[in-house]
Design a protein around this motif. Structure first.
Motif, short mmCIF file in Angstrom:
data_model
loop_
_atom_site.label_atom_id
_atom_site.label_comp_id
_atom_site.label_asym_id
_atom_site.label_seq_id
_atom_site.Cartn_x
_atom_site.Cartn_y
_atom_site.Cartn_z
N ARG A 38 -32.59 1.04 39.05
CA ARG A 38 -33.84 1.39 39.74
C ARG A 38 -34.20 0.40 40.83
O ARG A 38 -34.97 0.71 41.72
CB ARG A 38 -35.00 1.51 38.75
CG ARG A 38 -34.90 2.76 37.89
CD ARG A 38 -36.07 2.87 36.95
NE ARG A 38 -35.93 1.80 35.96
CZ ARG A 38 -36.92 1.30 35.25
NH1 ARG A 38 -38.13 1.75 35.40
NH2 ARG A 38 -36.70 0.35 34.38
N ILE A 39 -33.64 -0.80 40.75
CA ILE A 39 -33.83 -1.82 41.78
C ILE A 39 -32.47 -2.19 42.33
O ILE A 39 -31.54 -2.50 41.58
CB ILE A 39 -34.51 -3.09 41.19
CG1 ILE A 39 -35.95 -2.77 40.78
CG2 ILE A 39 -34.50 -4.23 42.20
CD1 ILE A 39 -36.68 -3.95 40.16
N SER A 40 -32.34 -2.13 43.66
CA SER A 40 -31.07 -2.51 44.27
C SER A 40 -30.94 -4.03 44.27
O SER A 40 -31.92 -4.75 44.41
CB SER A 40 -30.99 -1.96 45.70
OG SER A 40 -32.06 -2.43 46.47
N ASN A 92 -34.97 -6.73 47.53
CA ASN A 92 -36.28 -6.69 48.14
C ASN A 92 -37.36 -7.07 47.12
O ASN A 92 -37.57 -6.34 46.15
CB ASN A 92 -36.52 -5.27 48.69
CG ASN A 92 -37.78 -5.15 49.49
OD1 ASN A 92 -38.71 -5.93 49.37
ND2 ASN A 92 -37.82 -4.11 50.32
N SER A 94 -40.49 -6.88 47.46
CA SER A 94 -41.56 -5.88 47.48
C SER A 94 -41.26 -4.73 46.53
O SER A 94 -42.17 -4.15 45.94
CB SER A 94 -41.76 -5.34 48.89
OG SER A 94 -42.19 -6.36 49.74
N GLU A 95 -39.98 -4.41 46.37
CA GLU A 95 -39.57 -3.37 45.44
C GLU A 95 -39.92 -3.80 44.00
O GLU A 95 -40.41 -3.00 43.20
CB GLU A 95 -38.07 -3.14 45.58
CG GLU A 95 -37.54 -1.92 44.89
CD GLU A 95 -36.05 -1.71 45.15
OE1 GLU A 95 -35.57 -0.64 44.76
OE2 GLU A 95 -35.37 -2.57 45.74
N GLY A 98 -43.74 -3.68 43.62
CA GLY A 98 -44.19 -2.30 43.46
C GLY A 98 -43.96 -1.79 42.05
O GLY A 98 -44.83 -1.13 41.47
N LEU A 99 -42.82 -2.09 41.50
CA LEU A 99 -42.51 -1.67 40.13
C LEU A 99 -43.49 -2.29 39.14
O LEU A 99 -44.05 -1.60 38.29
CB LEU A 99 -41.07 -2.06 39.77
CG LEU A 99 -40.66 -1.82 38.32
CD1 LEU A 99 -40.52 -0.33 38.06
CD2 LEU A 99 -39.38 -2.55 38.00
#
Length: 110
Positions: A38-40, A92, A94-95, A98-99
């Protein structure tokens, strides 16, 4: 939102009434998000002389975000990691924010 390593920790009092900070489930959320895709992220092998805060500074422009790399890699909260450790570095920050913000908004993290 300012994202700090204590943003997702539980604030409690010990038996003497002194405030203490303890880990929440945020590190598990980050680790599981990386594991499930779900997160790169990118993979890096820790080299001699490297530190997580330095890598975070290069990757995110903010060395205080070292804990994101630690959580994503499942290595705990230590800044000093032995050479040869496999790091998973989210692409990232920010990713990640956000999660975690979404999880807190819906009270999934305690």
């Amino acid at each position: 939102m300012a994202l700090g390593r204590y943003s997702f920790t539980a604030r409690r009092k010990n038996n003497q009434g002194k405030s203490i900070v303890s880990n929440s489930k945020a590190s598990y959320v980050i680790y599981n998000a990386v594991e499930s895709g779900r997160i790169s992220y990118s993979v890096r092998i820790m080299e001699s002389g490297e530190r997580l805060d330095t890598l975070a500074g290069v990757t995110y422009g903010d060395s205080s975000l070292w804990w994101i790399i630690a959580a994503a890699s499942g290595i705990g909260w230590g800044l000093q990691v032995p050479p040869g450790t496999v790091l998973r570095i989210p692409d990232n920050s920010s990713e990640v924010a956000g999660l975690l913000t979404w999880k807190i908004k819906y009270q999934i993290i305690t």
